[in-house]
Design an enzyme around this catalytic site. Structure first.
Site, PDB file in Angstrom:
ATOM      1  N   GLY A  16       0.791  -1.218   0.000  1.00  0.00           N
ATOM      2  CA  GLY A  16       0.000   0.000   0.000  1.00  0.00           C
ATOM      3  C   GLY A  16       0.830   1.279   0.000  1.00  0.00           C
ATOM      4  N   ASP A  63       3.873  -5.931  15.984  1.00  0.00           N
ATOM      5  CA  ASP A  63       2.452  -5.600  16.067  1.00  0.00           C
ATOM      6  C   ASP A  63       2.366  -4.291  16.850  1.00  0.00           C
ATOM      7  OD1 ASP A  63      -0.196  -5.230  16.612  1.00  0.00           O
ATOM      8  OD2 ASP A  63      -0.617  -7.362  16.970  1.00  0.00           O
ATOM      9  N   TYR A 150     -17.413   4.855   9.518  1.00  0.00           N
ATOM     10  CA  TYR A 150     -16.027   5.320   9.631  1.00  0.00           C
ATOM     11  C   TYR A 150     -15.764   6.078  10.946  1.00  0.00           C
ATOM     12  CZ  TYR A 150     -11.503   6.433   7.448  1.00  0.00           C
ATOM     13  OH  TYR A 150     -10.159   6.511   7.126  1.00  0.00           O
ATOM     14  N   LYS A 157      -8.210   9.508  13.337  1.00  0.00           N
ATOM     15  CA  LYS A 157      -7.451  10.362  12.408  1.00  0.00           C
ATOM     16  C   LYS A 157      -7.519  11.820  12.857  1.00  0.00           C
ATOM     17  CE  LYS A 157      -6.240   7.142   9.370  1.00  0.00           C
ATOM     18  NZ  LYS A 157      -4.860   6.641   9.338  1.00  0.00           N
TER      19      LYS A 157
HETATM   20  N1  LIG Z   1      -6.331   3.373   1.138  1.00  0.00           N
HETATM   21  C1  LIG Z   1      -6.920   4.526   1.274  1.00  0.00           C
HETATM   22  O1  LIG Z   1      -7.858   4.860   0.513  1.00  0.00           O
HETATM   23  C2  LIG Z   1      -6.459   5.484   2.340  1.00  0.00           C
HETATM   24  C3  LIG Z   1      -6.940   6.794   2.310  1.00  0.00           C
HETATM   25  C4  LIG Z   1      -6.521   7.689   3.273  1.00  0.00           C
HETATM   26  C5  LIG Z   1      -5.659   7.288   4.270  1.00  0.00           C
HETATM   27  N2  LIG Z   1      -5.213   5.997   4.310  1.00  0.00           N
HETATM   28  C6  LIG Z   1      -4.294   5.643   5.389  1.00  0.00           C
HETATM   29  O2  LIG Z   1      -3.048   5.277   4.824  1.00  0.00           O
HETATM   30  C7  LIG Z   1      -2.397   4.326   5.665  1.00  0.00           C
HETATM   31  C8  LIG Z   1      -2.012   3.097   4.858  1.00  0.00           C
HETATM   32  O3  LIG Z   1      -3.182   2.591   4.279  1.00  0.00           O
HETATM   33  P1  LIG Z   1      -3.137   1.459   3.149  1.00  0.00           P
HETATM   34  O4  LIG Z   1      -4.498   1.448   2.550  1.00  0.00           O
HETATM   35  O5  LIG Z   1      -1.947   1.651   2.301  1.00  0.00           O
HETATM   36  O6  LIG Z   1      -2.946   0.177   4.094  1.00  0.00           O
HETATM   37  P2  LIG Z   1      -2.927  -1.392   3.747  1.00  0.00           P
HETATM   38  O7  LIG Z   1      -2.679  -1.616   2.290  1.00  0.00           O
HETATM   39  O8  LIG Z   1      -4.142  -1.954   4.384  1.00  0.00           O
HETATM   40  O9  LIG Z   1      -1.619  -1.848   4.569  1.00  0.00           O
HETATM   41  C9  LIG Z   1      -1.637  -1.755   5.959  1.00  0.00           C
HETATM   42  C10 LIG Z   1      -0.211  -1.870   6.483  1.00  0.00           C
HETATM   43  O10 LIG Z   1      -0.238  -1.742   7.912  1.00  0.00           O
HETATM   44  C11 LIG Z   1       0.305  -2.921   8.506  1.00  0.00           C
HETATM   45  N3  LIG Z   1      -0.448  -3.235   9.719  1.00  0.00           N
HETATM   46  C12 LIG Z   1      -1.768  -3.543   9.812  1.00  0.00           C
HETATM   47  N4  LIG Z   1      -2.089  -3.791  11.111  1.00  0.00           N
HETATM   48  C13 LIG Z   1      -0.950  -3.619  11.832  1.00  0.00           C
HETATM   49  C14 LIG Z   1      -0.614  -3.736  13.223  1.00  0.00           C
HETATM   50  N5  LIG Z   1      -1.509  -4.097  14.160  1.00  0.00           N
HETATM   51  N6  LIG Z   1       0.675  -3.512  13.590  1.00  0.00           N
HETATM   52  C15 LIG Z   1       1.593  -3.184  12.662  1.00  0.00           C
HETATM   53  N7  LIG Z   1       1.355  -3.028  11.362  1.00  0.00           N
HETATM   54  C16 LIG Z   1       0.089  -3.258  10.947  1.00  0.00           C
HETATM   55  C17 LIG Z   1       0.186  -4.011   7.450  1.00  0.00           C
HETATM   56  O11 LIG Z   1       1.191  -5.019   7.662  1.00  0.00           O
HETATM   57  P3  LIG Z   1       1.017  -6.504   6.965  1.00  0.00           P
HETATM   58  O12 LIG Z   1       1.153  -6.264   5.465  1.00  0.00           O
HETATM   59  O13 LIG Z   1       2.147  -7.308   7.505  1.00  0.00           O
HETATM   60  O14 LIG Z   1      -0.324  -6.993   7.344  1.00  0.00           O
HETATM   61  C18 LIG Z   1       0.429  -3.203   6.167  1.00  0.00           C
HETATM   62  O15 LIG Z   1       1.802  -2.993   5.963  1.00  0.00           O
HETATM   63  C19 LIG Z   1      -3.378   4.015   6.801  1.00  0.00           C
HETATM   64  O16 LIG Z   1      -3.050   4.810   7.923  1.00  0.00           O
HETATM   65  C20 LIG Z   1      -4.723   4.432   6.213  1.00  0.00           C
HETATM   66  O17 LIG Z   1      -5.664   4.773   7.192  1.00  0.00           O
HETATM   67  C21 LIG Z   1      -5.587   5.084   3.350  1.00  0.00           C
END
Ligand SMILES: NC(=O)c1ccc[n+]([C@@H]2O[C@H](COP(=O)([O-])OP(=O)(O)OC[C@H]3O[C@@H](n4cnc5c(N)ncnc54)[C@H](OP(=O)(O)O)[C@@H]3O)[C@@H](O)[C@H]2O)c1
Length: 266
Positions: A16, A63, A150, A157
């Site tokens: 991501g 974690d 949400y 956030k």
């Molecule tokens: N996607 C969107 O549309 C969007 C929009 C705005 C903001 N965001 C924010 O951007 C950030 C990244 O989002 P993403 O969508 O790229 O995330 P993602 O693809 O769901 O990846 C999540 C990451 O966090 C790790 N993770 C999950 N639970 C964890 C825990 N308990 N301890 C340590 N690491 C943990 C995962 O590790 P593993 O791979 O090992 O499981 C993975 O590397 C987040 O803060 C999200 O809220 C996302």
């Protein structure tokens, strides 16, 4: 952009948005700690990609809901490098539910991963930043806007964005900047997970209201993050940079819907 020789830790960079930020830092010459929770092979392949682009990196597991594992992660960074220049608190997750369904463990786990890990990580990072540094957290438009299921993550956030201001104020005199990048709809696994939940309308109903009429990419987020982490942003602190194609600036009435309704009336 001034990343050469810097030591950077990006939480949740096995995939991501975190992965895109880690790759960008690596391409710029930083030594990158690629952190993951359970997807070790993905994290190792991010490290390989960084090394193929000429950078260096390692993958470390923790974690981040568990404060002891946060201590161990930063302990390992201290032992290996003796310092840290860039800390990106990106890992995030939550349970998406209507208000009446939230139980204490949902609230506690979301707070632990999204808020507590940033604050405790920020403390460790600041201790390791001997001659200034950069701290960045990833927020979302749910910090400012309300929409179905949400509330838990959106309020976490909002707390992050407040912590950014307090941390920027306290760490500023030490040459450490603290900022957030807030995303709209960004093409990732978690975006598709959210839109597959019961009760959530199809993503297309939202995309057609975004002024730029498209979902953002991980690279759109990484570009904004890398700017704030770079030497170009030396005088920017305590702010949230919004990367959402304009989603959070619009409000009803929506012109397109008016056109449809008047056609129907005609
Ligand atoms: N996607 C969107 O549309 C969007 C929009 C705005 C903001 N965001 C924010 O951007 C950030 C990244 O989002 P993403 O969508 O790229 O995330 P993602 O693809 O769901 O990846 C999540 C990451 O966090 C790790 N993770 C999950 N639970 C964890 C825990 N308990 N301890 C340590 N690491 C943990 C995962 O590790 P593993 O791979 O090992 O499981 C993975 O590397 C987040 O803060 C999200 O809220 C996302």
């Amino acid at each position: 952009m001034g990343f050469e020789g810097k030591v950077a830790l990006v939480t949740g960079s096995s995939r991501g948005i975190g992965k895109a930020i880690a790759l960008g830092l690596g391409r710029g010459g930083a030594e990158v700690v690629v952190h993951y929770k359970q997807r070790q092979p993905e994290a190792e392949s991010v490290v390989d990609e960084i090394e193929r682009s000429g950078g260096r990196g390692i993958a470390l597991q923790a974690d981040l809901e568990d404060p002891e594992q946060i201590d161990s992660l930063f302990g390992e960074v201290r032992e290996r490098y003796g310092r840290l220049d860039v800390f990106v608190s990106n890992a995030g997750a939550s349970a998406f539910k209507s208000l009446g369904e939230y139980r204490p463990h949902h609230l506690q786990r979301t707070f632990a991963l999204n808020v507590q890990a940033f604050v405790l990580g920020g403390q460790h990072a600041a201790d390791l930043m001997r001659s200034g540094g950069r701290i960045l957290v990833i927020s979302s438009y749910g910090s400012q806007r309300a929409f179905a299921t949400y509330a838990n993550l959106g309020s976490a956030k909002a707390a992050l964005e407040a912590w950014v201001r307090f941390m920027a104020t306290e760490y500023g005199p030490r040459g450490i900047t603290v900022n957030a990048v807030s995303g709209g709809l960004i093409e990732t696994d978690s975006l598709h997970y959210f839109y597959s939940q019961p009760g959530i309308p199809p993503m297309e109903t939202v995309v057609r209201r975004i002024p730029l009429r498209k979902v953002g990419t991980m690279d759109d987020m990484a570009s904004a993050a890398l700017f704030l982490l770079s030497d170009l942003a030396g005088y920017i602190t305590g702010t949230t940079l919004v990367v959402d194609g304009g989603l959070s600036i619009v409000s009803p009435p929506f012109a397109e819907e008016g056109v449809v309704q008047s056609r129907e009336r005609g």
